[in-house]
Every structure is written in structure tokens, then in C-alpha cells.
Scaffold this motif. Structure first.
Motif, PDB file in Angstrom:
ATOM      1  N   SER A   1      52.375   6.456  43.665  1.00  0.00           N
ATOM      2  CA  SER A   1      53.191   6.690  44.866  1.00  0.00           C
ATOM      3  C   SER A   1      54.111   7.889  44.651  1.00  0.00           C
ATOM      4  N   LEU A   2      54.692   7.981  43.445  1.00  0.00           N
ATOM      5  CA  LEU A   2      55.503   9.158  43.120  1.00  0.00           C
ATOM      6  C   LEU A   2      54.644  10.425  43.185  1.00  0.00           C
ATOM      7  N   ARG A   3      53.410  10.324  42.695  1.00  0.00           N
ATOM      8  CA  ARG A   3      52.512  11.494  42.726  1.00  0.00           C
ATOM      9  C   ARG A   3      52.176  11.903  44.146  1.00  0.00           C
ATOM     10  N   ARG A   4      52.028  10.909  45.051  1.00  0.00           N
ATOM     11  CA  ARG A   4      51.750  11.264  46.446  1.00  0.00           C
ATOM     12  C   ARG A   4      52.890  12.084  47.038  1.00  0.00           C
ATOM     13  N   ILE A   5      54.124  11.715  46.693  1.00  0.00           N
ATOM     14  CA  ILE A   5      55.267  12.498  47.190  1.00  0.00           C
ATOM     15  C   ILE A   5      55.239  13.892  46.568  1.00  0.00           C
ATOM     16  N   GLU A   6      55.003  13.938  45.256  1.00  0.00           N
ATOM     17  CA  GLU A   6      54.972  15.253  44.579  1.00  0.00           C
ATOM     18  C   GLU A   6      53.870  16.150  45.131  1.00  0.00           C
ATOM     19  N   ALA A   7      52.783  15.512  45.606  1.00  0.00           N
ATOM     20  CA  ALA A   7      51.641  16.295  46.109  1.00  0.00           C
ATOM     21  C   ALA A   7      51.821  16.744  47.555  1.00  0.00           C
ATOM     22  N   SER A   8      52.844  16.216  48.236  1.00  0.00           N
ATOM     23  CA  SER A   8      53.015  16.572  49.644  1.00  0.00           C
ATOM     24  C   SER A   8      53.726  17.919  49.794  1.00  0.00           C
ATOM     25  N   PRO A   9      53.191  18.798  50.622  1.00  0.00           N
ATOM     26  CA  PRO A   9      53.883  20.065  50.864  1.00  0.00           C
ATOM     27  C   PRO A   9      55.081  19.903  51.806  1.00  0.00           C
ATOM     28  N   PHE A  10      55.244  18.702  52.387  1.00  0.00           N
ATOM     29  CA  PHE A  10      56.274  18.501  53.419  1.00  0.00           C
ATOM     30  C   PHE A  10      57.551  17.853  52.885  1.00  0.00           C
ATOM     31  N   VAL A  11      57.486  17.335  51.649  1.00  0.00           N
ATOM     32  CA  VAL A  11      58.655  16.647  51.059  1.00  0.00           C
ATOM     33  C   VAL A  11      58.946  17.327  49.724  1.00  0.00           C
ATOM     34  N   THR A  12      59.822  18.315  49.780  1.00  0.00           N
ATOM     35  CA  THR A  12      60.012  19.183  48.602  1.00  0.00           C
ATOM     36  C   THR A  12      61.484  19.465  48.306  1.00  0.00           C
ATOM     37  N   LEU A  13      62.400  18.887  49.079  1.00  0.00           N
ATOM     38  CA  LEU A  13      63.800  19.323  48.988  1.00  0.00           C
ATOM     39  C   LEU A  13      64.655  18.459  48.062  1.00  0.00           C
ATOM     40  N   HIS A  14      64.056  17.442  47.426  1.00  0.00           N
ATOM     41  CA  HIS A  14      64.830  16.552  46.561  1.00  0.00           C
ATOM     42  C   HIS A  14      65.003  17.167  45.165  1.00  0.00           C
ATOM     43  N   HIS A  15      66.133  16.811  44.532  1.00  0.00           N
ATOM     44  CA  HIS A  15      66.322  17.173  43.126  1.00  0.00           C
ATOM     45  C   HIS A  15      66.164  15.956  42.224  1.00  0.00           C
ATOM     46  N   SER A  16      65.964  14.769  42.822  1.00  0.00           N
ATOM     47  CA  SER A  16      65.730  13.553  42.036  1.00  0.00           C
ATOM     48  C   SER A  16      64.689  12.709  42.738  1.00  0.00           C
ATOM     49  N   LEU A  17      63.679  12.267  41.982  1.00  0.00           N
ATOM     50  CA  LEU A  17      62.624  11.392  42.512  1.00  0.00           C
ATOM     51  C   LEU A  17      62.294  10.412  41.404  1.00  0.00           C
ATOM     52  N   ARG A  18      62.666   9.141  41.593  1.00  0.00           N
ATOM     53  CA  ARG A  18      62.476   8.153  40.529  1.00  0.00           C
ATOM     54  C   ARG A  18      61.926   6.854  41.097  1.00  0.00           C
ATOM     55  N   GLY A  19      61.097   6.170  40.290  1.00  0.00           N
ATOM     56  CA  GLY A  19      60.439   4.959  40.749  1.00  0.00           C
ATOM     57  C   GLY A  19      60.827   3.743  39.919  1.00  0.00           C
ATOM     58  N   PHE A  20      60.915   2.577  40.583  1.00  0.00           N
ATOM     59  CA  PHE A  20      61.402   1.356  39.938  1.00  0.00           C
ATOM     60  C   PHE A  20      60.580   0.150  40.354  1.00  0.00           C
ATOM     61  N   VAL A  21      60.635  -0.879  39.490  1.00  0.00           N
ATOM     62  CA  VAL A  21      60.127  -2.204  39.851  1.00  0.00           C
ATOM     63  C   VAL A  21      61.322  -3.151  39.893  1.00  0.00           C
ATOM     64  N   PHE A  22      61.500  -3.824  41.039  1.00  0.00           N
ATOM     65  CA  PHE A  22      62.550  -4.832  41.184  1.00  0.00           C
ATOM     66  C   PHE A  22      61.998  -6.166  40.718  1.00  0.00           C
TER      67      PHE A  22
END
Lengths: 162, 162
Positions: free
Chosen positions: B130-151
Motif C-alpha cells: 500500500s505504501l508502494r502504491r502511494i509512492e508509485a502515484s504521480p498525483f500524491v507527491t507532496l508529503h515529507h513523511s509516509l509511514r505504515g503501521f499495524v494496529f
């Protein structure tokens, strides 16, 4: 320290008072579809307790294939039977048009999104057409209640759209 | 009385103590993507206060076109710069396969959904993809932090997926 790190510190405090696992299926058999707006704490707005209802959220609180997917799983695998749809006043989706949004992206990166941005010009009209999208889906049919609301960010009240 | 009606009564009590309205853009510039699971009160889990962060939720906390749409609007129009992705233990998405789910629907109503159900067999693996899908999107690029968790629904704790 990032805001994410601050939130992780908050999570450690949350876990200290945490009382163990609840069952997976929502105990009140409700699914909520609401806007992602930061001012809508859906659990507090509706008085939801842990484990009671699925909460689906996106930009606008709109109904696309992904909300149909989530609602189909919610109803067919986890037994929800009521749907509550919530838009809200002062919504960001009222402030732009799909054409302008997609043109700005295309101008900047050279690609036009193939998806609709789902902006809208009239709140109640979009609540109604979102309800219609659910009614028109062959995959979300197990509910006995489907109602749409506008949350007023100035008063905290939900107003039903009829 | 439906559960929806009970929740509307809760809302009237909520509105009595309401202090509104807050500004539209999220004050802490964060967007959360999480599962719709009823046991995840995202505001409490992260200690979010009203107006701080966008909260996007769906079955699984996965990233499809609709989450990319919401994140693009969140970043480009409302200034969020961190993304927190949350899956959780005991998730319904671990309990079925897309093929079986879609076959059951087709057997019952004669139509196979054209969308993926987005089930998964491994929590951490699906956080990563799921993190990779965001990284692969040309439309979501403005973040300086992207982190994934399991609750963890047994302890209330978030564990980071690295």
C-alpha cells in the motif's frame, strides 16, 4: 520530531488504558460513509462506541467503486444493515471543479488523472445522488435503512437530507 | 427505533457542547489512511483533536484510485504533508479471497464485480504494498513523511512496518 511521531506518543498513552479485543463484526450493524474532513470526529458526532460501526471516509463522503467495495464487504461478510451517509458544510469539495483540478495536475506533471475528482456544487444534491448511487448498485442491497445527512461544522448538528 | 435514530439522539447531545467552527485545512497537515474496522477509533488511537488531520477509511485501509483521489485533494488543495497508513490485526480482509468473494456475488446475483475486493493474506506485506502504491502515484507527491503501521486490536498499540 514529525507530527507522526507525536501521534505515536499519544498512541502509547492510549494503549495504557486499552481494554482488550472486541469482536470483529460491528455490534450495532451500522456502516457510516463520511467526508475525510478533519473537523468530523465521526465517533463523537454519532456517539459511536468501539466496535459498533464501520466508518468509511474519503474526500467529500462520496460513493465511488471503492465505497461500494467497502459497503459490500461490510454487509455481506460482516453483517451491517444500516447505512448513514454524511457530507458537511464548508466542504473543500465545494471550492473547485473537476476540470480545473485535473487541468492543474496536467499542467504541472503532464498527466491528467483518469479518475473523477468528485467535486460538487450543491451539498444536498450530492447527498441525494450519493444515496442514489448506493441504491443503483447491485452489490449493496442488504440494508433496511439508508439515510443521508449534512453535518454543520458551525453547530455540530446533523441535518437529514430528504 | 433504528440504530440510526439512536445515533441522531447522541448527535443532539454532542451539539450541545460543540464549539465551532474550525478552519477547513487540517491544522497539523496530516492525512491518515486506515481500515473501516469498528474497533479503530482513529481520533482516540492517535490522539487527534478536531481539525488536525484528514481521516480516510475503507475496507482494509488499502490504497485504490479513490484513496489516491482523496490524498491528492488533501495535499494539493488542503496542504497535508504527512501520511499515516494503518492496517490492523484480526482484519476481515484476511478471512477471504477475492475470487471466492466475487464468485459468491456472481452466484447470487449473476454479476461479477469489475473491481478488486482487495483482500490480503499477510498484514505487513499489504502495508508495504500500500505504501508502494502511494509512492508509485504521480498525483500524491507532496508529503515529507509516509509511514505504515499495524494496529493491534488486543493491545491498542500501533507497530510500525519497516
Amino acid at each position: 520530531m514529525s507530527v507522526t511521531d507525536e501521534y505515536l506518543e499519544n498512541n502509547r498513552a492510549y494503549a495504557e488504558g486499552f481494554e482488550g479485543p472486541l469482536p470483529l463484526p460491528p455490534s450495532r450493524h451500522v456502516a457510516v460513509v463520511a467526508c475525510m474532513d478533519a473537523r468530523m470526529d465521526v465517533y463523537r458526532i454519532l456517539g459511536l462506541k468501539d466496535g459498533e460501526a464501520h466508518v468509511i471516509r474519503n474526500a467529500g463522503g462520496v460513493v465511488t467503486d471503492d465505497e461500494i467495495r467497502s459497503l459490500a464487504i461490510s454487509q455481506r461478510l460482516l453483517g451491517t444493515r444500516e447505512i448513514i451517509l454524511i457530507h458537511h458544510t464548508d466542504c473543500g469539495m465545494l471550492t473547485f471543479t473537476d476540470d480545473d483540478f485535473k487541468r492543474a495536475i496536467q499542467d504541472e506533471i503532464g498527466i491528467k488523472p483518469a479518475w473523477s475528482a468528485e467535486s460538487f456544487g450543491d451539498l444536498e444534491q450530492d447527498v441525494r445522488q450519493s444515496l442514489r448511487r448506493i441504491e443503483a448498485s447491485p452489490f449493496v442491497t442488504l440494508h433496511h435503512s439508508l439515510r443521508g445527512f449534512v453535518f454543520d461544522v458551525a453547530t455540530g448538528l446533523l441535518g437529514e437530507v430528504v
